[in-house]
Design a protein around this motif. Structure first.
Motif, PDB file in Angstrom:
ATOM      1  N   MET A   1       0.697  -1.304  -0.074  1.00 42.54           N
ATOM      2  CA  MET A   1       0.001  -0.021   0.011  1.00 42.54           C
ATOM      3  C   MET A   1       0.873   1.166  -0.150  1.00 42.54           C
ATOM      4  SD  MET A   1      -3.157   0.096  -0.282  1.00 42.54           S
ATOM      5  CE  MET A   1      -4.404   1.110   0.080  1.00 42.54           C
ATOM      6  N   ASP A   2       2.096   1.040   0.379  1.00 42.99           N
ATOM      7  CA  ASP A   2       3.086   2.118   0.570  1.00 42.99           C
ATOM      8  C   ASP A   2       3.361   2.832  -0.801  1.00 42.99           C
ATOM      9  OD1 ASP A   2       4.575   4.209   2.011  1.00 42.99           O
ATOM     10  OD2 ASP A   2       6.356   3.069   1.557  1.00 42.99           O
ATOM     11  N   TRP A   3       3.489   2.087  -1.844  1.00 44.44           N
ATOM     12  CA  TRP A   3       3.586   2.424  -3.258  1.00 44.44           C
ATOM     13  C   TRP A   3       2.524   3.428  -3.669  1.00 44.44           C
ATOM     14  CZ3 TRP A   3       0.356   1.643  -7.094  1.00 44.44           C
ATOM     15  CH2 TRP A   3      -0.762   0.403  -6.890  1.00 44.44           C
ATOM     16  N   LEU A   4       1.327   3.064  -3.246  1.00 41.63           N
ATOM     17  CA  LEU A   4       0.017   3.807  -3.844  1.00 41.63           C
ATOM     18  C   LEU A   4       0.205   5.220  -3.337  1.00 41.63           C
ATOM     19  CD1 LEU A   4      -2.584   3.936  -5.245  1.00 41.63           C
ATOM     20  CD2 LEU A   4      -3.607   2.942  -3.337  1.00 41.63           C
ATOM     21  N   TRP A   5       0.546   5.502  -1.897  1.00 38.05           N
ATOM     22  CA  TRP A   5       0.760   6.379  -1.378  1.00 38.05           C
ATOM     23  C   TRP A   5       1.710   7.292  -1.729  1.00 38.05           C
ATOM     24  CZ3 TRP A   5      -3.683   7.331   1.006  1.00 38.05           C
ATOM     25  CH2 TRP A   5      -4.416   6.390   1.405  1.00 38.05           C
ATOM     26  N   GLN A   6       2.917   6.672  -2.315  1.00 40.68           N
ATOM     27  CA  GLN A   6       4.090   7.493  -2.897  1.00 40.68           C
ATOM     28  C   GLN A   6       3.612   7.974  -4.151  1.00 40.68           C
ATOM     29  OE1 GLN A   6       7.441   4.948  -2.550  1.00 40.68           O
ATOM     30  NE2 GLN A   6       7.895   5.358  -0.349  1.00 40.68           N
ATOM     31  N   TRP A   7       2.936   7.199  -4.919  1.00 38.82           N
ATOM     32  CA  TRP A   7       2.544   7.570  -6.371  1.00 38.82           C
ATOM     33  C   TRP A   7       1.654   8.512  -6.375  1.00 38.82           C
ATOM     34  CZ3 TRP A   7      -2.550   7.465  -8.426  1.00 38.82           C
ATOM     35  CH2 TRP A   7      -2.625   7.578  -9.618  1.00 38.82           C
ATOM     36  N   TRP A   8       0.623   8.652  -5.273  1.00 36.08           N
ATOM     37  CA  TRP A   8      -0.314   9.728  -5.192  1.00 36.08           C
ATOM     38  C   TRP A   8       0.282  11.017  -4.760  1.00 36.08           C
ATOM     39  CZ3 TRP A   8      -4.721  11.119  -6.832  1.00 36.08           C
ATOM     40  CH2 TRP A   8      -5.468  11.978  -6.181  1.00 36.08           C
ATOM     41  N   ASP A   9       1.110  11.037  -3.734  1.00 33.62           N
ATOM     42  CA  ASP A   9       1.846  12.358  -3.452  1.00 33.62           C
ATOM     43  C   ASP A   9       2.715  12.586  -4.653  1.00 33.62           C
ATOM     44  OD1 ASP A   9       1.031  12.171  -0.865  1.00 33.62           O
ATOM     45  OD2 ASP A   9       2.665  11.108   0.093  1.00 33.62           O
ATOM     46  N   GLY A  10       3.263  11.811  -5.282  1.00 34.10           N
ATOM     47  CA  GLY A  10       3.906  12.134  -6.795  1.00 34.10           C
ATOM     48  C   GLY A  10       2.765  13.018  -7.555  1.00 34.10           C
ATOM     49  N   VAL A  11       1.901  12.333  -7.597  1.00 35.62           N
ATOM     50  CA  VAL A  11       0.922  13.152  -8.694  1.00 35.62           C
ATOM     51  C   VAL A  11       0.629  14.394  -8.204  1.00 35.62           C
ATOM     52  CG1 VAL A  11      -1.377  12.697  -9.561  1.00 35.62           C
ATOM     53  CG2 VAL A  11      -0.029  10.773  -9.710  1.00 35.62           C
ATOM     54  N   GLU A  12       0.002  14.166  -7.017  1.00 34.21           N
ATOM     55  CA  GLU A  12      -0.375  15.608  -6.363  1.00 34.21           C
ATOM     56  C   GLU A  12       0.675  16.666  -6.281  1.00 34.21           C
ATOM     57  OE1 GLU A  12      -2.397  16.699  -2.162  1.00 34.21           O
ATOM     58  OE2 GLU A  12      -1.036  15.152  -2.034  1.00 34.21           O
ATOM     59  N   LEU A  13       1.916  16.213  -5.863  1.00 34.03           N
ATOM     60  CA  LEU A  13       3.009  17.293  -6.222  1.00 34.03           C
ATOM     61  C   LEU A  13       2.932  17.763  -7.556  1.00 34.03           C
ATOM     62  CD1 LEU A  13       5.168  18.945  -4.918  1.00 34.03           C
ATOM     63  CD2 LEU A  13       6.792  16.782  -5.438  1.00 34.03           C
ATOM     64  N   TRP A  14       3.115  16.946  -8.601  1.00 32.21           N
ATOM     65  CA  TRP A  14       3.146  17.252  -9.958  1.00 32.21           C
ATOM     66  C   TRP A  14       2.247  18.338 -10.543  1.00 32.21           C
ATOM     67  CZ3 TRP A  14      -0.379  15.740 -13.857  1.00 32.21           C
ATOM     68  CH2 TRP A  14      -0.068  16.362 -15.226  1.00 32.21           C
ATOM     69  N   LEU A  15       0.629  18.008 -10.044  1.00 28.28           N
ATOM     70  CA  LEU A  15      -0.173  18.684 -10.362  1.00 28.28           C
ATOM     71  C   LEU A  15      -0.291  20.224  -9.591  1.00 28.28           C
ATOM     72  CD1 LEU A  15      -3.074  18.859 -11.734  1.00 28.28           C
ATOM     73  CD2 LEU A  15      -4.106  17.955  -9.815  1.00 28.28           C
TER      74      LEU A  15
END
Length: 73
Positions: A1-15
């Motif tokens: 599940m940690d990979w999902l949170w890291q991916w979401w944080d990356g998308v959020e930061l990019w946006l």
């Protein structure tokens, strides 16, 4: 599940780092179809629930019979 949170944080930061003129179309291209899909899913589930005979409570309280029409003499 940690990979999902890291991916979401990356998308959020990019946006967040995009200019607002780019953020709006990106969000609308993603959010509008997603909301439409969820609304259709809810509609179909509600239709299915309304048509499901197991969800009806007709046996508990029968409808009263309508009164016969009164005819003036």
């Amino acid at each position: 599940m940690d990979w999902l949170w890291q991916w979401w944080d990356g998308v959020e930061l990019w946006l967040v780092q995009l200019p607002v003129a780019v953020q709006f179309p990106v969000v609308m291209i993603v959010v509008l179809p997603l909301c439409l899909g969820v609304a259709r899913l809810i509609d179909r589930v509600a239709d299915w629930g309304a048509k499901n005979p197991a969800s009806r409570v007709d046996d508990a309280a029968p409808e009263p019979e309508p009164e016969p029409e009164k005819v003036a003499a």
